[in-house]
Each structure stands twice: as C-alpha cells, then as structure tokens.
Design an enzyme around this catalytic site. Structure first.
Site, short mmCIF file in Angstrom:
data_model
loop_
_atom_site.label_atom_id
_atom_site.label_comp_id
_atom_site.label_asym_id
_atom_site.label_seq_id
_atom_site.Cartn_x
_atom_site.Cartn_y
_atom_site.Cartn_z
N ASP A 141 5.79 19.61 72.29
CA ASP A 141 6.15 19.09 70.98
C ASP A 141 7.21 18.00 71.10
OD1 ASP A 141 6.08 18.94 68.24
OD2 ASP A 141 7.31 20.70 67.89
N HIS A 171 2.67 9.76 71.94
CA HIS A 171 1.57 10.53 72.51
C HIS A 171 1.16 9.97 73.88
CE1 HIS A 171 1.47 12.85 68.97
NE2 HIS A 171 0.96 11.91 68.18
N LEU A 191 -4.98 25.14 91.01
CA LEU A 191 -4.41 25.24 89.66
C LEU A 191 -5.54 25.21 88.65
CD1 LEU A 191 -1.81 25.03 87.79
CD2 LEU A 191 -2.25 22.57 87.74
C1 FPP Z 1 3.19 17.28 69.39
O1 FPP Z 1 4.11 16.26 69.09
C2 FPP Z 1 2.14 16.75 70.21
C3 FPP Z 1 0.85 16.62 69.80
C4 FPP Z 1 0.35 17.05 68.48
C5 FPP Z 1 -0.16 16.00 70.68
C6 FPP Z 1 0.06 16.29 72.12
C7 FPP Z 1 -0.59 15.24 72.89
C8 FPP Z 1 -0.32 14.95 74.16
C9 FPP Z 1 0.61 15.74 74.99
C10 FPP Z 1 -0.95 13.79 74.78
C11 FPP Z 1 -2.43 13.94 74.96
C12 FPP Z 1 -2.76 14.95 75.97
C13 FPP Z 1 -3.47 14.69 77.06
C14 FPP Z 1 -3.79 15.78 77.99
C15 FPP Z 1 -3.92 13.36 77.40
P1 FPP Z 1 4.28 15.83 67.58
O2 FPP Z 1 3.40 14.68 67.32
O3 FPP Z 1 4.07 17.01 66.72
O4 FPP Z 1 5.78 15.39 67.61
P2 FPP Z 1 6.81 15.51 66.41
O5 FPP Z 1 7.01 16.98 66.16
O6 FPP Z 1 8.02 14.85 66.98
O7 FPP Z 1 6.22 14.76 65.26
#
Ligand code: FPP
Length: 252
Positions: A31, A48, A142
C-alpha cells in the site's frame, strides 16, 4: 506453516548473516503507491510504476531469507471502484511485468501464479498469465503469487458453494477446495506485512491469515527495500507463535 504431507527442504542460502526460519509464507499488502507519487508531485500512475520496481526487488531478495511463498496484493476486487484509467494502468503494468519478468523467473527458479478472478481481465492479459504460469511451473525456489482482482471473501464464498458437494468434510479439504478456486493454491500465511501506515486486512487472505504474525510499516510501498523485508522476517523470528497453546516456557 508446514502441512502434514510437506517436508522441510533446506534452501541453499548465499552467505547467510542470520539464521532465518526456513520455508516461510510471507504475504504483503503493498500500500501507499498513490501517496508516494502525490507527495512527489507525480501522477498516481508513477507510484504504481515505482511499486512494480519494488516487486522486482523483493522477489529477487525473498528466497535467500527462507521465504518459499510470497503473495503480493497487486489488485483488489474493491479497486474496480477506482477510476478506470488507474485500474487499466495497473493491469497494463502487470502485463508488462509478465512479459519482462517471466524469463527472469525461470532463471531464478520462481514459479509464478495469479490468484483471484480472471474473467474480468482483458483477454490478452489472461493469455499472458497462462503463458507465464506454464513457463514457470517447474520453479521450486520461490512461489510468487500475485493477487489480481482478488477478494478473500469472494474466494471463500465460492469455495463454500463448491464444498457443499464435497464428501470428505474437514478444514483441510475446505482448504483444498479454496486452493482450486484460487488456482494458485491456498497455503497458511506465516507473516503478513502491510506498508503505507494502514492497519487492516482489506479482504486479503482471510482464511490463510488465521495465525499469521502482522507487521505494519509506515513506509510506502515504492520505498520498501530488501532490508525492510529482512527486518520484518527477523521481527517474525523473535515472536513466539503459540497458536492458542501455552508458550513452551509455561507448558513445561
Ligand atoms: C496500493 O496503493 C497499491 C495498489 C492498489 C496497486 C499495487 C500495484 C503494484 C504493486 C504494481 C503492479 C504490480 C505488479 C506485480 C506489476 P494505493 O494506490 O492504494 O496507494 P494509496 O493508498 O497511497 O492511494
């Protein structure tokens, strides 16, 4: 956690500095991408993208810490409530990740699976997922599980509907049905890490986290390093896991 049919396989660890508990299942709620980007005056998509780089770093570092399964929350089913442009951007990043990392996964002995719904993913991404899963199926170092369009509640609900038809009723056979629903297996989580300062499960691995240890970090996911992962594993190793029993010192 070891299931009765599993045996401990010692993973060769390159010059270990600490005595890691072997064969951990670590799950991460990654997150904070959006806030990381906003704090730098960047669009959320940049967060992201930086988050995907962190995934690469963590996957490379995990096996030498005794981690045999790493489950990352890439897209929650609840995330469909976000603007379409953001969700599509994350799906594109995932597609890019599969195209660029599959060979690397094969070389590193990483088996890649997706857990979650597939029917709402674009057909090209579904194909890329199937190709990566087939190409990496023999990886034993893994098991990397990316949770995409994932909702633990929904998975448990669907497993319960199927379980209705199963004759051998036990928690273990329910886990087997859940694993079928998820397609990428269902193994008990040892350590759950959440970055970004929030302290909740957000519909992630509800069944599998029954006895998990939790580590919550303020740090946002793009800033998460291999050292942070190592520190969380060491914190896990310091905790006494009784699973409802008495601690050894008292039990005698
Ligand atoms: C949460 O941060 C993250 C997500 C909803 C998306 C996670 C995506 C990735 C880790 C990248 C894509 C993954 C791969 C494997 C290529 P948020 O957007 O909720 O952050 P915030 O809480 O600060 O708004």
């Amino acid at each position: 956690m070891l299931m009765p049919h599993q045996t401990v396989r010692q993973i060769p660890i390159a010059q270990p500095t600490v005595d890691y508990t072997p064969r951990l299942h670590v799950a991460i709620i990654s997150d904070g991408n959006g806030r990381w980007a906003t704090s730098k005056g960047l669009p959320r998509s940049a967060g992201h993208r930086a988050g995907a780089e962190t995934v690469r770093r963590v996957v490379t570092a995990a096996p030498r810490m005794g981690i045999h399964t790493l489950t990352l929350f890439a897209l929650s089913s609840a995330n469909w409530k976000r603007p379409d442009v953001e969700v599509q951007g994350i799906l594109r990043l995932l597609h890019e990740y599969l195209l660029t990392e599959t060979t690397h996964c094969i070389d590193e002995g990483v088996r890649l699976s997706i857990i979650g719904r597939r029917d709402r993913l674009p057909a090209t991404l579904r194909q890329a997922v199937a190709d990566s899963e087939a190409a990496t199926a023999r990886g034993t170092r893994l098991h990397l599980r990316l949770a995409v369009d994932y909702s633990a509640r929904e998975a448990i609900y669907h497993a319960a509907c199927r379980f209705y038809k199963v004759t051998e009723l036990s928690p273990e056979s329910f886990s087997t049905v859940l694993a079928e629903v998820l397609r990428g297996g269902s193994t008990e989580v040892d350590l759950l890490i959440r970055t970004g300062g929030e302290q909740r499960l957000s519909d992630f691995l509800l069944w599998e986290c029954a006895f998990a240890e939790f580590v919550f970090l303020q740090k946002r996911w793009p800033d998460f390093t291999a050292e942070d992962l190592e520190a969380a594993v060491m914190e896990f190793n310091r905790r006494e896991r009784t699973r409802g029993a008495l601690p050894d010192a008292i039990a005698g």
